[in-house]
Design a protein around this motif. Sequence first.
Motif, PDB file in Angstrom:
ATOM      1  N   THR A  59      41.930  43.912  40.249  1.00  0.00           N
ATOM      2  CA  THR A  59      40.635  43.639  40.879  1.00  0.00           C
ATOM      3  C   THR A  59      40.787  42.752  42.107  1.00  0.00           C
ATOM      4  O   THR A  59      39.934  41.927  42.413  1.00  0.00           O
ATOM      5  CB  THR A  59      39.637  43.005  39.882  1.00  0.00           C
ATOM      6  N   SER A  60      41.895  42.907  42.822  1.00  0.00           N
ATOM      7  CA  SER A  60      42.062  42.200  44.084  1.00  0.00           C
ATOM      8  C   SER A  60      41.218  42.872  45.166  1.00  0.00           C
ATOM      9  O   SER A  60      40.593  43.912  44.936  1.00  0.00           O
ATOM     10  CB  SER A  60      43.543  42.174  44.487  1.00  0.00           C
ATOM     11  N   ASN A  61      41.208  42.297  46.353  1.00  0.00           N
ATOM     12  CA  ASN A  61      40.295  42.742  47.410  1.00  0.00           C
ATOM     13  C   ASN A  61      40.366  44.222  47.739  1.00  0.00           C
ATOM     14  O   ASN A  61      39.351  44.844  48.047  1.00  0.00           O
ATOM     15  CB  ASN A  61      40.565  41.945  48.696  1.00  0.00           C
ATOM     16  N   GLU A 100      41.213  42.810  33.522  1.00  0.00           N
ATOM     17  CA  GLU A 100      41.335  42.728  34.975  1.00  0.00           C
ATOM     18  C   GLU A 100      42.429  41.724  35.305  1.00  0.00           C
ATOM     19  O   GLU A 100      42.666  40.767  34.565  1.00  0.00           O
ATOM     20  CB  GLU A 100      40.019  42.331  35.636  1.00  0.00           C
ATOM     21  N   ASN A 103      42.966  38.715  40.472  1.00  0.00           N
ATOM     22  CA  ASN A 103      41.723  38.270  41.102  1.00  0.00           C
ATOM     23  C   ASN A 103      41.740  36.753  41.226  1.00  0.00           C
ATOM     24  O   ASN A 103      41.965  36.042  40.237  1.00  0.00           O
ATOM     25  CB  ASN A 103      40.537  38.738  40.248  1.00  0.00           C
ATOM     26  N   THR A 135      35.717  42.441  42.958  1.00  0.00           N
ATOM     27  CA  THR A 135      37.068  42.252  43.498  1.00  0.00           C
ATOM     28  C   THR A 135      37.178  40.977  44.325  1.00  0.00           C
ATOM     29  O   THR A 135      36.211  40.528  44.938  1.00  0.00           O
ATOM     30  CB  THR A 135      37.474  43.458  44.368  1.00  0.00           C
ATOM     31  N   ASN A 136      38.383  40.405  44.318  1.00  0.00           N
ATOM     32  CA  ASN A 136      38.683  39.236  45.139  1.00  0.00           C
ATOM     33  C   ASN A 136      40.205  39.109  45.191  1.00  0.00           C
ATOM     34  O   ASN A 136      40.889  39.410  44.206  1.00  0.00           O
ATOM     35  CB  ASN A 136      38.067  37.970  44.541  1.00  0.00           C
TER      36      ASN A 136
END
Length: 391
Positions: A59-61, A100, A103, A135-136
């Motif tokens: 769930t990264s950018n 997830e 993140n 996401t981040n």
Amino acid sequence: MKNIKRTLFSIVTSASLFMGYACKLETTNKKEPLLAQAIQPKVEKDNKQYVKIALLLDTSNSMDGLMNQAKAQLWDIVNEFTYAKCGNESRPELQIALYEYGNDDLSSREGHIRQVLGFSKDLDEISEKLFSLTTNGGEEFCGQVINTSLRQLDWGKNADDLKLIFIAGNEPFTQGKLDYRDATAQAKENDVVVNTIFCGNFDQGINTNWKDGAQRTGGDYMAIDHNQEIAYVATPYDDAIMKLNQKLNGTYIAYGSIGQSKLAAQTMQDSNAFEMEEAVAVKRAVSKSSRLYKNSTWDLVDAAEEDSEVIEQLKEDELPEVLKGKSKKEIKEFIATKKAERMKVQEEIQSLNTKREVFIAEQQQNQKGELENAMIKAIRKQAERRNYSWE
């Protein structure tokens, strides 16, 4: 209908897991390796066969497309297993877990990893959790998230259960302090197959060890364009299925402390699916008409089917307004009526979906998303090797 990005989880496993017949409901006692000793699953108290799927999502950018496709493709996974049958003629139960990782909003002490949901057969809850993901940017530790899912989840002791991990991401598989080779060795010792989905160039995924991570457990490696846009095929049967879905919702009798909130959640997940695409909402409606959509914890029809004594044990304050003041006989008659209505609607949806699938096959042919084709093919391949069949 609007186009959305599609990504899907594919299922393949190795011949080493499929020696002999699955679905025999036999258990084996195996010596646990040192790394896997923290796993202490509960012994199954019934004779049910399980398909257990753990989704580990980056769930990264850069993974917004992956999130969208996970939300959309849940119903494809469910619908694929609806008609699955074991070699002993039993029907497998489907359970899905969700993690997830990668993140920045997640604790660094936990490796930027979070268990979103343990193994669950509550399809509305699974959908709700998928839609809650955002996401981040962050660090993506594949070995650690695999290890965490093996340690935390109840994988069970039945050697004939289908136990699968799908991990998807786009950074090197080698990141993090926990070596992915140790994590995959742990998975193999516990009869769990790790399938890897690299979101990017096929060769890049190989060079960053995603393929090796899958091969070590006999799993499947694939690379996909997670930002690919696919046009869904509208069919002449969609509107009728959606109208029947509304009738289906009307057959649920919410009871107990969580009844009304779960009934509202059912409607909310209908809405979430429709917001993505009408075709996704249709797939969800088909899932709701299947044997895998059961809600005995809050719906009296499913609860009474599972245990007829539930009706006798109900307290007045647990009943919905429509049943308060009614005798046990009247309550049973009301439930029986709703059950008959539900079965009729479910049969109508399934019948229309059969025609819908034929129409899509004729119109779409080879235009499905690359990962959707791979996923369906892989599900069949893996399950049939464990003596599953479809009807």
